[in-house]
Design a protein around this motif. Structure first.
Motif, PDB file in Angstrom:
ATOM      1  N   VAL A  10       0.832  -1.212   0.000  1.00  0.00           N
ATOM      2  CA  VAL A  10       0.000   0.000   0.000  1.00  0.00           C
ATOM      3  C   VAL A  10       0.864   1.259   0.000  1.00  0.00           C
ATOM      4  CG1 VAL A  10      -1.712   1.334   1.309  1.00  0.00           C
ATOM      5  CG2 VAL A  10      -1.963  -1.140   1.082  1.00  0.00           C
TER       6      VAL A  10
ATOM      7  N   GLU B 225      -7.009   0.857   4.799  1.00  0.00           N
ATOM      8  CA  GLU B 225      -7.520  -0.519   4.754  1.00  0.00           C
ATOM      9  C   GLU B 225      -8.307  -0.761   3.465  1.00  0.00           C
ATOM     10  OE1 GLU B 225      -8.558   1.645   7.412  1.00  0.00           O
ATOM     11  OE2 GLU B 225      -6.693   1.153   8.440  1.00  0.00           O
TER      12      GLU B 225
ATOM     13  N   ALA C 151      -5.879  -1.154   0.608  1.00  0.00           N
ATOM     14  CA  ALA C 151      -5.286  -2.497   0.682  1.00  0.00           C
ATOM     15  C   ALA C 151      -6.257  -3.542   0.147  1.00  0.00           C
ATOM     16  CB  ALA C 151      -4.887  -2.823   2.119  1.00  0.00           C
TER      17      ALA C 151
ATOM     18  N   SER D  10      -5.648  -5.841  -3.297  1.00  0.00           N
ATOM     19  CA  SER D  10      -5.543  -7.297  -3.189  1.00  0.00           C
ATOM     20  C   SER D  10      -6.752  -8.032  -3.766  1.00  0.00           C
ATOM     21  CB  SER D  10      -5.338  -7.699  -1.724  1.00  0.00           C
ATOM     22  OG  SER D  10      -6.485  -7.356  -0.967  1.00  0.00           O
TER      23      SER D  10
END
Length: 166
Positions: free
Chosen positions: A36, A61, A64, A68
């Protein structure tokens, strides 16, 4: 802030059996899963002159999770190992794929690296079952952005004024 937003789409597999040739020998393009912090650093380096802020407004978050997700494909252009470009797709497994971010660090402007990155990323992401790849660009983007997209085969399908947060 009101901006003119242009929506473009690619409705056929990128032409040519081979992806766009490299303008120099010290370049590599790979689909990567950046950390990140590395992603946001590259995003800032590319996007600051263009007022990109979408990922910067997201909680770390969420960034991320996006990076992903199986539906995200991020191609990084590296010159002598250093990241100088980004081509990011969302919904890479769907019929309609969005090209969400594409750009180069300012030091890489004017050397045909953008068309090289875009052509190779489009070849890599297009697969059987792809119906279209679409994007939107606005008046804050690089002045040559629409021309680069058009040369890659994208056609405009809509333009409208949109309001964006300052």
């Amino acid at each position: 802030m009101n901006l003119l937003v242009t929506y473009m789409e690619l409705l056929a597999q990128p032409s040519g059996a081979v992806a766009h040739p490299a303008p120099s020998t010290n370049l590599e393009i790979h689909a990567e899963h950046l950390a990140v912090e590395d992603y946001l650093s590259l995003y800032r380096a590319i996007g600051e002159p263009l007022t990109w802020d979408l990922r910067l407004r997201m909680p770390v978050e969420e960034v991320a999770q996006f990076l992903s997700a199986p539906s995200t494909r991020t191609f990084i252009l590296r010159e002598e190992g250093q990241p100088v470009g980004l081509c990011e797709f969302d919904a890479a497994e769907a019929e309609d794929i969005e090209l969400t971010h594409f750009g180069l660090v300012p030091a890489a402007y004017g050397r045909r690296l953008g068309p090289f990155l875009l052509a190779n990323a489009l070849h890599a992401v297009w697969r059987a079952g792809t119906r279209r790849i679409w994007l939107h660009t606005d008046t804050n983007d690089h002045p040559k952005a629409q021309a680069v997209y058009a040369r890659a085969g994208f056609k405009t399908y809509m333009q409208r004024m949109e309001d964006f947060p300052d």
